[in-house]
Design an enzyme around this catalytic site. Structure first.
Site, PDB file in Angstrom:
ATOM      1  N   SER A   1      48.142  44.841  35.247  1.00 30.15           N
ATOM      2  CA  SER A   1      47.658  45.443  36.419  1.00 30.15           C
ATOM      3  C   SER A   1      46.733  46.249  36.522  1.00 30.15           C
ATOM      4  CB  SER A   1      48.970  46.319  36.852  1.00 30.15           C
ATOM      5  OG  SER A   1      50.000  45.688  37.299  1.00 30.15           O
TER       6      SER A   1
ATOM      7  N   LYS B   1      43.895  45.272  38.650  1.00 34.93           N
ATOM      8  CA  LYS B   1      43.804  45.634  39.816  1.00 34.93           C
ATOM      9  C   LYS B   1      42.579  46.374  40.233  1.00 34.93           C
ATOM     10  CE  LYS B   1      48.681  44.650  40.649  1.00 34.93           C
ATOM     11  NZ  LYS B   1      50.094  45.505  40.465  1.00 34.93           N
TER      12      LYS B   1
ATOM     13  N   TYR C   1      43.986  35.965  41.161  1.00 32.15           N
ATOM     14  CA  TYR C   1      44.771  36.906  40.823  1.00 32.15           C
ATOM     15  C   TYR C   1      45.356  36.713  39.267  1.00 32.15           C
ATOM     16  CZ  TYR C   1      48.597  40.186  40.870  1.00 32.15           C
ATOM     17  OH  TYR C   1      49.885  41.113  40.585  1.00 32.15           O
TER      18      TYR C   1
ATOM     19  N   TYR D   1      52.787  52.713  38.856  1.00 28.44           N
ATOM     20  CA  TYR D   1      53.964  52.281  39.196  1.00 28.44           C
ATOM     21  C   TYR D   1      54.894  53.186  40.107  1.00 28.44           C
ATOM     22  CZ  TYR D   1      52.698  48.107  36.368  1.00 28.44           C
ATOM     23  OH  TYR D   1      51.992  47.129  35.899  1.00 28.44           O
TER      24      TYR D   1
ATOM     25  N   VAL E   1      51.494  45.874  32.410  1.00 30.53           N
ATOM     26  CA  VAL E   1      52.647  45.797  31.593  1.00 30.53           C
ATOM     27  C   VAL E   1      52.283  45.070  30.288  1.00 30.53           C
ATOM     28  CG1 VAL E   1      54.238  45.453  33.383  1.00 30.53           C
ATOM     29  CG2 VAL E   1      52.994  43.588  32.742  1.00 30.53           C
TER      30      VAL E   1
END
Lengths: 312, 312, 312, 312
Positions: C68, C71, C196, C248, C266
């Site tokens: 993540s 991102k 992605y 998160y 993660v």
């Protein structure tokens, strides 16, 4: 099929006996102390035919509180008072996958009425539609109607259960205030809930609810007197809503396996109305996870199979 | 009630005539171009009795795609292939207040199966349970079964609609991948959806679906040949689920006002099965907001009232 | 505060030592096999100052996949390609209490864009906004930019992790098809997800992410070369979104207790950018229930307290 | 940056002038009659520096009710009374994408505490944590604290607004009873809401809230007297939660574009605290769709840009 009395009594005895073991599987309702003191071994059944004959077995005289079964009563009274069209402009008639005390769809989908009169939000709205000068007058209307359709003038509320319901009724207060805030519910919230808590606390036995079911099965006419108490249309609406919404989140499965319009309550009762055939009342306070009498459902399943009662 | 042919035909003619004006109120489905080209003025009805007699009126020969009506077919085929117990371990039988293509409850409530086989998620799961070496074999099984229970060997898919469904099926892909990710759906997603899109695109007319409905009304036996195609239990399950979940978010209201097990599709068809009485197929592509044929519902309501067809 | 090198190194060593025990409390990510083989005892930290000095301790050379954290990269590339206004017309900038892979609000609230670019739905949309002739060109843009802002030309994807992501990416496919069906996402779903999955699989070490964080802390200018790679505005937007949405469902608590713009993955990495002070990269694959490096958070908390790094 | 008084006053005057046109775009709050009678053309601003200097422009003396700004007050009082750890065991610190009066996540996700103290459910919980023998004593604590941190002993509640809040507070009653039913909220619901409604009705002007903001910016010490009223930790927690949750569903966008910890109220006030710099109070009762002062936000945006106030 003509029901021979001897055969019928024998059938009910064996239904009680065969399904007694299931009482060990569930648990009695525990959200209020008085309900949790129920005897989980109790099991009773009563059948009232459209000719007014009654057959029973087991603990058919033991009293229990109606709880959600009373939602059927207030729905009928509200329709008598306000007319069906008016009532269903304020509460829907669609089944919902959400729990009986859910508030989510009222908020998320911005619905202007509760899904149906068998969930708490819907029953609170139907209670608000009953006419009367004050709380007492409104509840007396519910009580009188219950006495009439059971032919039992001794029916009354269990005071202890009523007070407990009132003391622990915060979730219902939340539902009512939410609907009040959204303009769905009119009138004084405390007053409406008073009627609601009281009707939940009316004490009945299997015989009483089998008679209400028989009246519904008989299209609104009391089998024992021939008196019409509700119109055929109201009777049909009630039975239909019992099929789609009467057994909490287990309504679909109950319809498939048993196929009889029915309404259950966490007091352990199930009121089942077989159109043009009979009314059945069962009682067994040991509940499954959905809140339905666990042995009660099994008894109805056996009876439905034996007598071919499914409407489907 | 014995249905006299002449009376029946007259009744159907007047039902068509009386309800034609309602076709002006709704809209034809527009999510795929080929559906939006349907003629909104079309209106047809066909009744198949348990003796195999057929009465029809209006545009009863006009073809339309089954769409969601096909969910009943794949449910039956899956139960034949895998057994009812197995099927319902993978898909529920509870009605839901959520839309037919909702993904919410799969996520929020962390359910391990879709609510019922009449919502898209559930129908995709039933498609995945049909046995076959490959996609073609699986779909051929659905098609053959459809031909058999309609007695119409010419039924086939509308290729244009099928391709459109496939091109615009992203929401169904989302549902399928969501269930694949959660372990609810097994097998190849594209393959499962291929069967699903194809079955939605099967073209039928009112007569065809009235025959399927008659077979269900006849407890699983084809009226015209006496051949049993599904067991009485499967037939009963299907009819029950049609009552609680067959008419999208309008199922409860349909049950109250009409009281006949039915399944609709956005192609404009409604298949209605009156237990032990008859099968009815109606067609009118002009839809209400819930996706049901607007004049079709009105016709069924009139017919239900005239012939006292409600099961409640 | 001037950071003396000797003191800094000592501080980092003791931070590693003090927080090593926390690695025993969490669990490594297990949704794909390759991640679950990570060594839970690994713990590393690296600090890059705005003068370009670097201090590290522990397993700061061990490679892990960005997951993540990537991102943030695709958000920057999308803003460079399309402009901030354009990007935020397609994805929001509000925090959400829902999970990173939630689909609920897209459906229930009928939002026309994902809440923010740090949840999966939002990151998939930002990937779709990156310009390029084809998938390869688009991903190369992400990879080149990552190499530039880390000053590390050897960065590449971990092929095994990439293939695993692709194989197990059904939930992300569901999100993408849902958005495609709603018109939120444009382009070919498989192509967008390819970019992605690839960016999630880029392998870095603590040093690499501490450099990206230092560039952000330095308002968009590479500390080691003085080259501006993004505008001050883009840098500020990125840091703000990291505060409100970067950790998160633990973002609020992280902001209160640590107060540094940060983004976790993660894979076990956390990239933390202290405005006008320094970039920090930590790595510890043992995760808490929210998906954040458990010892990594503890190390950042100690460092924030020791060096007074909270922006609040 | 040293703020020269003359320059500062000129800046504030021009900020008022430049953003006055935006007052025409929004609407004053209308959920209670007294709020809807506010003059939409009012616009005021006040800055309090950490040295205790004050600069103002526009309608900085006009009184308005604190509304949601008071949530910051009760949060501080609750932390003083019960300790931060205790408070945050009962209310979370995570932002949420749901509305300020949402009940959904309390039900659907079965959370045992509200997301944060800036949504209504959370603020009701913090009110319940304030210590005192009775309602009056509890509210007096809130009022005294407000008077102290504003240095304004004349602050009191607007009796008319208070009564209106109470009369129209059904949604808040629903939230409170829901939490009471779930065991999240303890104590008497009516009493807790009394404190809540009263604190919302406290009347202040721009100067008052700029002073509270200055105290927070000064890490808990009153600039004009040097007295510490809350610990540095409490001050930091409050500012952090203001960033992530202070501006309703617009918090993320406000953080990106303005970058100052702030809390708004539907009375038209915004209290903005620039860490180590200054407190700012703005007032403009014309609100945007999210419930924030439309011209107030624009003024803060201009000021943030001119004085480089963003913390990011």
């Amino acid at each position: 099929m003509i029901l021979d009395g001897v055969i019928m009594r024998g059938l009910l005895e064996s239904v009680i006996e065969n399904n007694m073991p299931y009482t060990k599987d569930g648990k009695v309702a525990s959200y209020i102390p008085l309900l949790s003191s129920a005897n989980p071994d109790h099991l009773g059944i009563c059948v009232t035919t459209l000719e007014g004959k009654e057959y029973s077995a087991g603990d058919c005289e033991v009293k229990f509180t109606m709880q959600s079964i009373s939602k059927v009563i207030s729905l009928m009274v509200a329709m008598l008072d306000k007319g069906t069209k008016n009532v269903f402009s304020r509460v829907g008639m669609e089944p919902t996958g959400d729990g009986f005390n859910s508030i989510v769809n009222l908020e998320v989908r911005n619905y202007n009425k509760p899904f149906n009169p068998m969930i708490n939000a819907g029953a609170i709205v139907t209670c608000s539609l009953i006419e009367g000068e004050n709380v007492e007058e409104k509840f007396q209307k519910v009580l009188s109607f219950t006495r009439k359709i059971t032919g039992n003038d001794s029916i009354d509320i269990n005071q202890g259960v009523y007070l407990s319901e009132k003391n622990t009724g915060d979730r219902n207060r939340a539902l009512a205030y939410f609907m009040k805030g959204n303009g769905i519910l009119q009138g004084n919230v405390d007053d409406v809930l008073e009627v609601y808590f009281k009707q939940c606390s009316m004490e009945v036995c299997c015989r009483d609810i089998s008679r209400i079911a028989a009246m519904l099965a008989n299209d609104g006419v009391l089998p024992w007197s021939g008196e019409r108490v509700i119109s055929r249309e109201v009777s049909r609406i009630v039975k239909t809503i019992m099929v789609t919404c009467g057994m909490y989140d287990e309504s679909g499965e109950f319809a498939v396996h048993i196929g009889i319009p029915a309404k259950s309550g966490v007091g352990g009762g199930i009121m089942a109305s077989v159109p043009k055939r009979m009314g059945i009342g069962v009682f067994g306070p040991s509940l499954d996870e959905k809140g339905n009498s666990i042995a009660g459902i099994k008894m109805l399943q056996e009876l439905s199979k034996e007598l071919d009662l499914s409407i489907f």
